[in-house]
Design a protein around this motif. Structure first.
Motif, PDB file in Angstrom:
ATOM      1  N   ALA A   1     -76.414 -61.275 115.270  1.00  0.00           N
ATOM      2  CA  ALA A   1     -76.350 -59.823 115.041  1.00  0.00           C
ATOM      3  C   ALA A   1     -75.060 -59.235 115.613  1.00  0.00           C
ATOM      4  O   ALA A   1     -74.407 -58.396 114.976  1.00  0.00           O
TER       5      ALA A   1
ATOM      6  N   LEU B   1     -72.118 -60.249 113.308  1.00  0.00           N
ATOM      7  CA  LEU B   1     -72.037 -59.466 112.073  1.00  0.00           C
ATOM      8  C   LEU B   1     -71.255 -58.179 112.300  1.00  0.00           C
ATOM      9  O   LEU B   1     -70.471 -57.742 111.433  1.00  0.00           O
TER      10      LEU B   1
ATOM     11  N   ALA C   1     -80.293 -56.299 112.058  1.00  0.00           N
ATOM     12  CA  ALA C   1     -78.977 -56.534 111.458  1.00  0.00           C
ATOM     13  C   ALA C   1     -78.594 -55.388 110.536  1.00  0.00           C
ATOM     14  O   ALA C   1     -77.456 -54.895 110.550  1.00  0.00           O
TER      15      ALA C   1
END
Length: 423
Positions: free
Chosen positions: A32, A35, A70
């Motif tokens: 996460a 990203l 996310a």
């Protein structure tokens, strides 16, 4: 557009009966963060999200909590998931209405239309940039079973003389990718890349020892890299746990698993792959190395006699401040001359009080030279052998010496007990 390729999470997996929820959560938390830090537009998950077709409720919660977090942290993020051979396609697809509302596309099954033909549209996923415009296309092909493949007919360009190819599975898989790619080419505008996903074992690729379930269908194991059209910008593959190029091609890759799934991967650094698309090509492919929250130890480094192995365990220095969930996993490698009934107890006694989890004891027998008794016996000779004769022969074959009297007595006692139960 920037993609992140990952696969083979195997949520819910245990390592020699040790729970790995903590490790999986560490990976998902790192992912996460990655990203966000890497400004990822699309996350590709190429199968084997779960370790079994019937994952625990906690493993499923881990997945859905990650997808929710996310998307909250990267609002424009798209996630494309395909089923692997470990996954249940129906279970993965069950929450599709909720997942699609939050930017996640799941393709678990290859479906057919009313006329019996494969619904190729369902395998084609438009990939959108952060402004919401379609910038690329993804062929999201899950793990293929024989019933998923297109029917081979002369009308589809199959030579009648080859209507029954020597390997129908390989032929059908290649045909499905060609059909999906042809549809993508119809949809793609100039400058839009086409990305393929698959969960399969490719020819000329290297599996990881002890941690992968072989995929053999109809005698076929490895698919040819030529099934991907040369114009494809990138092929994101899952199944093999070691990151690698396939057939020497830079743009056809396994990213590997994010965690070590067996002790054979103790010295291997796991990764995910960042792909930067520029127009219709992959301009850069960059590995991002996954931190290992729990270490794997092999002691000794090579199999050693028991006393040496015990001494190496005694000298093992470990961090006493580690929380129990982060204690290393340990494989003990011992070289034995013969059976050692108290082996585990002796090892556990040496490890008592050390912050480590004994996961595996790997005994290795010293090589025994072949002798005359290795020769095949005739049927008459076999008929005359008694159970204790077979036991003695196997003992000599394995250990190169006569079986001790106490072992023969124990075998006789066990044999007669089993024989009595059978009566």
């Amino acid at each position: 557009m920037r993609l992140l390729h990952t696969s083979d999470w195997h949520l819910g997996q245990t390592l020699h009966n040790h729970d790995r929820t903590y490790e999986h959560q560490c990976f998902l938390d790192w992912l996460a963060d990655t990203l966000v830090q890497e400004r990822i537009d699309v996350l590709l998950i190429a199968g084997d999200i779960f370790d079994t077709a019937n994952p625990s409720s906690s493993a499923q919660r881990q997945l859905y909590r990650f997808l929710q977090q996310a998307r909250a942290r990267v609002p424009h993020l798209q996630v494309v998931v395909i089923a692997g051979n470990h996954d249940s396609p129906g279970r993965l697809e069950a929450p599709t209405p909720l997942l699609e509302a939050h930017g996640t596309i799941v393709v678990g099954n290859v479906l057919r239309r009313g006329d019996g033909e494969i619904d190729l549209e369902r395998l084609l996923v438009p990939l959108r940039d952060r402004d919401g415009a379609t910038a690329a296309w993804c062929l999201a092909v899950p793990f293929l079973r024989p019933g998923d493949l297109p029917r081979l007919r002369a009308a589809e360009g199959v030579d009648p003389a080859e209507a029954a190819p020597s390997d129908p599975y390989l032929h059908g898989a290649a045909l499905l990718y060609r059909q999906a790619h042809a549809l993508a080419r119809e949809r793609a505008a100039a400058g839009q890349a086409i990305v393929a996903m698959g969960h399969c074992h490719m020819a000329k690729s290297q599996p990881s020892e002890d941690s992968e379930r072989r995929i053999v269908i109809g005698g076929s194991e490895a698919l040819p890299v030529g099934m991907f059209d040369a114009s494809i910008a990138y092929a994101a593959l899952g199944h093999l746990h070691l990151a690698q190029r396939v057939g020497g091609l830079e743009h056809v890759r396994y990213c590997g698993s994010p965690l070590p799934l067996s002790f054979s991967e103790v010295g291997y650094q796991h990764q995910v792959l960042r792909i930067d698309l520029d127009g219709g090509k992959a301009a850069a492919i960059t590995p991002l190395f996954v931190p290992r929250p729990v270490q794997l130890l092999r002691v000794p480094a090579t199999p050693a006699p028991l006393e040496e192995a015990l001494a190496a365990l005694e000298a093992l220095e470990l961090d006493p401040d580690l929380p129990q969930q982060a204690w290393p996993y340990l494989e003990v490698r011992v070289l034995l001359d013969g059976p050692e009934p108290g082996l585990r107890a002796r090892i556990e006694a040496v490890l008592a009080g050390k912050p480590v989890r004994l996961a595996k004891i790997e005994p290795t027998r010293k090589l025994v030279a072949a002798n005359d008794e290795a020769e095949a016996l005739s049927l008459d000779q076999l008929a005359q052998l008694q159970p204790d004769d077979i036991f003695r022969r196997l003992w000599r074959q394995k250990y190169g010496d006569e079986a001790p009297p106490e072992q023969i007595e124990s075998f006789a006692e066990l044999f007669h007990a089993v024989e009595g139960e059978a009566r």
